[in-house]
Design a protein around this motif. Structure first.
Motif, PDB file in Angstrom:
ATOM      1  N   MET A   9       0.969  -1.418  -0.063  1.00 16.83           N
ATOM      2  CA  MET A   9       0.208  -0.111   0.065  1.00 16.83           C
ATOM      3  C   MET A   9       0.864   1.336   0.001  1.00 16.83           C
ATOM      4  SD  MET A   9      -3.093   1.304   2.711  1.00 16.83           S
ATOM      5  CE  MET A   9      -4.011   0.031   2.382  1.00 16.83           C
ATOM      6  N   ASP A  10       0.607   2.288  -0.691  1.00 15.73           N
ATOM      7  CA  ASP A  10       1.110   3.676  -0.577  1.00 15.73           C
ATOM      8  C   ASP A  10       1.362   4.019   0.788  1.00 15.73           C
ATOM      9  OD1 ASP A  10       1.632   6.323  -0.848  1.00 15.73           O
ATOM     10  OD2 ASP A  10       0.992   6.351  -2.940  1.00 15.73           O
ATOM     11  N   ILE A  11       2.466   4.563   1.072  1.00 14.09           N
ATOM     12  CA  ILE A  11       2.673   4.899   2.504  1.00 14.09           C
ATOM     13  C   ILE A  11       1.787   6.048   2.758  1.00 14.09           C
ATOM     14  CG2 ILE A  11       4.469   6.798   1.645  1.00 14.09           C
ATOM     15  CD1 ILE A  11       4.741   4.500   4.802  1.00 14.09           C
ATOM     16  N   ARG A  12       1.314   6.736   1.770  1.00 15.44           N
ATOM     17  CA  ARG A  12       0.615   8.053   2.213  1.00 15.44           C
ATOM     18  C   ARG A  12      -1.129   7.474   2.608  1.00 15.44           C
ATOM     19  NH1 ARG A  12       1.479  11.064  -3.232  1.00 15.44           N
ATOM     20  NH2 ARG A  12       1.557   8.999  -4.109  1.00 15.44           N
ATOM     21  N   GLN A  13      -1.270   6.480   2.007  1.00 16.06           N
ATOM     22  CA  GLN A  13      -2.616   5.802   2.639  1.00 16.06           C
ATOM     23  C   GLN A  13      -2.521   5.137   3.879  1.00 16.06           C
ATOM     24  OE1 GLN A  13      -2.599   3.143  -1.153  1.00 16.06           O
ATOM     25  NE2 GLN A  13      -4.890   3.834  -0.917  1.00 16.06           N
ATOM     26  N   LEU A  14      -1.279   4.675   4.161  1.00 16.46           N
ATOM     27  CA  LEU A  14      -1.161   3.953   5.639  1.00 16.46           C
ATOM     28  C   LEU A  14      -1.059   5.431   6.368  1.00 16.46           C
ATOM     29  CD1 LEU A  14       1.474   1.304   4.669  1.00 16.46           C
ATOM     30  CD2 LEU A  14      -0.941   0.876   5.836  1.00 16.46           C
ATOM     31  N   ASP A  15      -0.361   6.466   6.009  1.00 21.59           N
ATOM     32  CA  ASP A  15      -0.281   7.502   6.958  1.00 21.59           C
ATOM     33  C   ASP A  15      -1.644   8.115   7.406  1.00 21.59           C
ATOM     34  OD1 ASP A  15       1.849   9.665   7.958  1.00 21.59           O
ATOM     35  OD2 ASP A  15       0.073  10.906   6.842  1.00 21.59           O
ATOM     36  N   HIS A  16      -2.396   8.196   6.237  1.00 28.59           N
ATOM     37  CA  HIS A  16      -3.650   8.912   6.568  1.00 28.59           C
ATOM     38  C   HIS A  16      -4.635   8.238   7.425  1.00 28.59           C
ATOM     39  CE1 HIS A  16      -7.076  11.321   5.823  1.00 28.59           C
ATOM     40  NE2 HIS A  16      -7.978  10.379   5.293  1.00 28.59           N
ATOM     41  N   GLN A  17      -4.283   6.432   7.347  1.00 30.76           N
ATOM     42  CA  GLN A  17      -5.064   5.835   8.477  1.00 30.76           C
ATOM     43  C   GLN A  17      -4.718   6.230   9.840  1.00 30.76           C
ATOM     44  OE1 GLN A  17      -4.702   1.373   7.744  1.00 30.76           O
ATOM     45  NE2 GLN A  17      -5.275   1.561   5.532  1.00 30.76           N
ATOM     46  N   GLY A  59       6.847   7.935   6.103  1.00 28.34           N
ATOM     47  CA  GLY A  59       7.215   6.794   7.083  1.00 28.34           C
ATOM     48  C   GLY A  59       7.394   7.142   8.515  1.00 28.34           C
ATOM     49  N   PHE A  60       8.058   8.053   8.530  1.00 30.13           N
ATOM     50  CA  PHE A  60       8.457   8.800  10.176  1.00 30.13           C
ATOM     51  C   PHE A  60       7.154   9.477  10.795  1.00 30.13           C
ATOM     52  CE2 PHE A  60      12.756   7.654   9.089  1.00 30.13           C
ATOM     53  CZ  PHE A  60      13.144   6.988  10.110  1.00 30.13           C
ATOM     54  N   HIS A  61       6.509  10.250   9.787  1.00 32.25           N
ATOM     55  CA  HIS A  61       5.319  10.844  10.305  1.00 32.25           C
ATOM     56  C   HIS A  61       4.122   9.650  10.751  1.00 32.25           C
ATOM     57  CE1 HIS A  61       1.429  12.921   9.272  1.00 32.25           C
ATOM     58  NE2 HIS A  61       2.025  13.967   9.769  1.00 32.25           N
ATOM     59  N   LEU A  62       4.083   8.793   9.855  1.00 35.92           N
ATOM     60  CA  LEU A  62       3.031   7.724  10.084  1.00 35.92           C
ATOM     61  C   LEU A  62       3.404   6.965  11.669  1.00 35.92           C
ATOM     62  CD1 LEU A  62       2.105   4.676   7.984  1.00 35.92           C
ATOM     63  CD2 LEU A  62       3.117   4.340  10.043  1.00 35.92           C
ATOM     64  N   LEU A  63       4.758   6.800  11.664  1.00 36.85           N
ATOM     65  CA  LEU A  63       5.096   6.104  13.008  1.00 36.85           C
ATOM     66  C   LEU A  63       4.489   7.199  14.125  1.00 36.85           C
ATOM     67  CD1 LEU A  63       7.295   4.130  14.645  1.00 36.85           C
ATOM     68  CD2 LEU A  63       9.042   5.809  14.187  1.00 36.85           C
ATOM     69  N   ASP A  64       5.071   8.472  14.182  1.00 38.30           N
ATOM     70  CA  ASP A  64       4.641   9.312  15.095  1.00 38.30           C
ATOM     71  C   ASP A  64       3.247   9.286  15.528  1.00 38.30           C
ATOM     72  OD1 ASP A  64       6.276  11.156  16.812  1.00 38.30           O
ATOM     73  OD2 ASP A  64       5.261  12.644  15.382  1.00 38.30           O
ATOM     74  N   TYR A  65       2.306   9.260  14.444  1.00 39.33           N
ATOM     75  CA  TYR A  65       1.109   9.297  14.846  1.00 39.33           C
ATOM     76  C   TYR A  65       0.527   7.913  15.478  1.00 39.33           C
ATOM     77  CZ  TYR A  65       1.021  14.117  13.559  1.00 39.33           C
ATOM     78  OH  TYR A  65       1.173  15.338  13.612  1.00 39.33           O
ATOM     79  N   VAL A  66       0.973   6.922  14.890  1.00 39.39           N
ATOM     80  CA  VAL A  66       0.202   5.599  15.469  1.00 39.39           C
ATOM     81  C   VAL A  66       0.934   5.508  16.845  1.00 39.39           C
ATOM     82  CG1 VAL A  66       0.669   3.114  15.444  1.00 39.39           C
ATOM     83  CG2 VAL A  66       0.552   4.283  13.532  1.00 39.39           C
ATOM     84  N   VAL A  67       1.932   6.026  17.225  1.00 43.59           N
ATOM     85  CA  VAL A  67       2.342   5.712  18.688  1.00 43.59           C
ATOM     86  C   VAL A  67       1.818   6.661  19.483  1.00 43.59           C
ATOM     87  CG1 VAL A  67       4.417   5.667  20.166  1.00 43.59           C
ATOM     88  CG2 VAL A  67       4.473   4.604  17.894  1.00 43.59           C
ATOM     89  N   HIS A  68       1.596   8.001  19.072  1.00 44.16           N
ATOM     90  CA  HIS A  68       1.063   8.968  19.946  1.00 44.16           C
ATOM     91  C   HIS A  68      -0.273   8.887  20.102  1.00 44.16           C
ATOM     92  CE1 HIS A  68       4.577  11.508  20.719  1.00 44.16           C
ATOM     93  NE2 HIS A  68       4.825  12.102  19.357  1.00 44.16           N
ATOM     94  N   ARG A 108       7.876  -1.573  10.779  1.00 38.91           N
ATOM     95  CA  ARG A 108       8.950  -1.835   9.850  1.00 38.91           C
ATOM     96  C   ARG A 108       9.776  -0.521  10.079  1.00 38.91           C
ATOM     97  NH1 ARG A 108       5.279  -4.565   6.586  1.00 38.91           N
ATOM     98  NH2 ARG A 108       4.569  -2.666   5.581  1.00 38.91           N
ATOM     99  N   VAL A 109       8.928   0.714  10.175  1.00 40.12           N
ATOM    100  CA  VAL A 109       9.536   2.081  10.297  1.00 40.12           C
ATOM    101  C   VAL A 109      10.255   2.099  11.605  1.00 40.12           C
ATOM    102  CG1 VAL A 109       9.315   4.261  10.339  1.00 40.12           C
ATOM    103  CG2 VAL A 109       7.811   3.023   8.821  1.00 40.12           C
ATOM    104  N   ALA A 110       9.836   1.398  12.543  1.00 40.43           N
ATOM    105  CA  ALA A 110      10.156   1.624  14.123  1.00 40.43           C
ATOM    106  C   ALA A 110      11.780   0.885  14.151  1.00 40.43           C
ATOM    107  CB  ALA A 110       9.416   1.037  15.143  1.00 40.43           C
ATOM    108  N   ALA A 111      11.926  -0.323  13.281  1.00 40.04           N
ATOM    109  CA  ALA A 111      13.110  -1.139  13.230  1.00 40.04           C
ATOM    110  C   ALA A 111      14.061  -0.128  12.624  1.00 40.04           C
ATOM    111  CB  ALA A 111      12.686  -2.189  12.488  1.00 40.04           C
ATOM    112  N   LEU A 112      14.003   0.753  12.078  1.00 41.32           N
ATOM    113  CA  LEU A 112      14.837   1.720  11.463  1.00 41.32           C
ATOM    114  C   LEU A 112      15.215   2.937  12.362  1.00 41.32           C
ATOM    115  CD1 LEU A 112      13.367   2.270   7.896  1.00 41.32           C
ATOM    116  CD2 LEU A 112      15.190   0.529   8.369  1.00 41.32           C
ATOM    117  N   ALA A 160       7.669  -0.919  22.659  1.00 43.05           N
ATOM    118  CA  ALA A 160       8.979  -1.345  23.291  1.00 43.05           C
ATOM    119  C   ALA A 160      10.005  -1.107  22.173  1.00 43.05           C
ATOM    120  CB  ALA A 160       9.040  -2.681  23.659  1.00 43.05           C
ATOM    121  N   LEU A 161       9.936  -1.051  21.234  1.00 43.22           N
ATOM    122  CA  LEU A 161      10.982  -0.589  20.256  1.00 43.22           C
ATOM    123  C   LEU A 161      11.196   0.647  20.191  1.00 43.22           C
ATOM    124  CD1 LEU A 161      10.251  -2.459  16.510  1.00 43.22           C
ATOM    125  CD2 LEU A 161      12.486  -2.127  18.165  1.00 43.22           C
ATOM    126  N   LEU A 162      10.380   1.490  20.880  1.00 40.00           N
ATOM    127  CA  LEU A 162      10.266   2.985  20.685  1.00 40.00           C
ATOM    128  C   LEU A 162      10.711   3.504  22.258  1.00 40.00           C
ATOM    129  CD1 LEU A 162       7.725   4.068  18.113  1.00 40.00           C
ATOM    130  CD2 LEU A 162      10.340   3.932  17.788  1.00 40.00           C
TER     131      LEU A 162
END
Length: 197
Positions: A1-9, A117-126, A150-154, A184-186
């Motif tokens: 899936m396009d990273i932008r679609q995941l970010d919107h989720q 991808g890092f924007h997505l990470l921020d919003y899922v965790v926040h 996958r992003v968190a592992a980076l 925990a990864l973060l």
């Protein structure tokens, strides 16, 4: 899936939780030790405005990452910032553009695909930070959780710690649910709960 679609989720997941925040919640502690819930919501608006600016090539200055204002309607301010960042991320060629990220370092920039991808990470965790602070469920779907893992592992181990964007990783058993592994990864303790209200 396009990273932008995941970010919107991820933005929708967070928005659903922001919509449940009441005025008397704004002083609550969050897993982000430096922020009350008010401070965290302001950070989310700031981040959306900063990423909007970076997507359009004007994100180099700190001011665009710090001018967010919740006003009298934190949920409305969040939704307005979501509209701005979603429109910026939808622009042609955005995945190949260089996004300035001054929070990481002066002159630091990443290709849009990685930055989003890092924007997505921020919003899922926040979203979890908000959920656990107000006692609401945090339920990202499996696809969103897997992408965020996958992003968190980076995220490098260097530069983590008190006052940094991420704390040091926390060891958890191999059989914990994927959401707990992500936290925990973060450096977030999946068992964190707010103190007495």
């Amino acid at each position: 899936m396009d990273i932008r679609q995941l970010d919107h989720q991820a933005l929708l997941l967070t928005g659903e939780l922001v919509s449940q925040v009441k005025t008397d919640h704004l002083r609550l502690a969050t897993p982000c030790a430096d922020w009350t819930l008010y401070g965290l919501l302001r950070h989310l608006v700031n981040q959306n405005e900063g990423f909007t600016a970076s997507a359009r090539g004007v994100g180099q200055t700190w001011a665009v990452w710090r001018d967010g204002d919740l006003g009298d309607d934190p949920a409305g301010a969040y939704e307005a910032s979501v509209g701005e960042v979603t429109a910026a991320f939808a622009e042609d060629g955005v995945l190949e553009r260089r996004f300035a990220l001054p929070e990481v370092g002066e002159g630091f920039a990443l290709p849009g695909q990685i930055a989003i991808g890092f924007h997505l990470l921020d919003y899922v965790v926040h979203a979890w930070d908000i959920a656990v602070a107000i006692g609401a469920p945090w339920e990202p779907d499996a696809e969103l959780t897997d992408a965020t893992l996958r992003v968190a592992a980076l995220v490098p181990d260097e530069g983590r710690g008190a006052g940094a964007a991420f704390r040091r990783r926390i060891s958890v058993p191999d059989d914990v649910p994927p959401g707990d592994r992500l936290l925990a990864l973060l450096g977030r303790d999946p068992s964190w709960r707010p103190g007495p209200r």
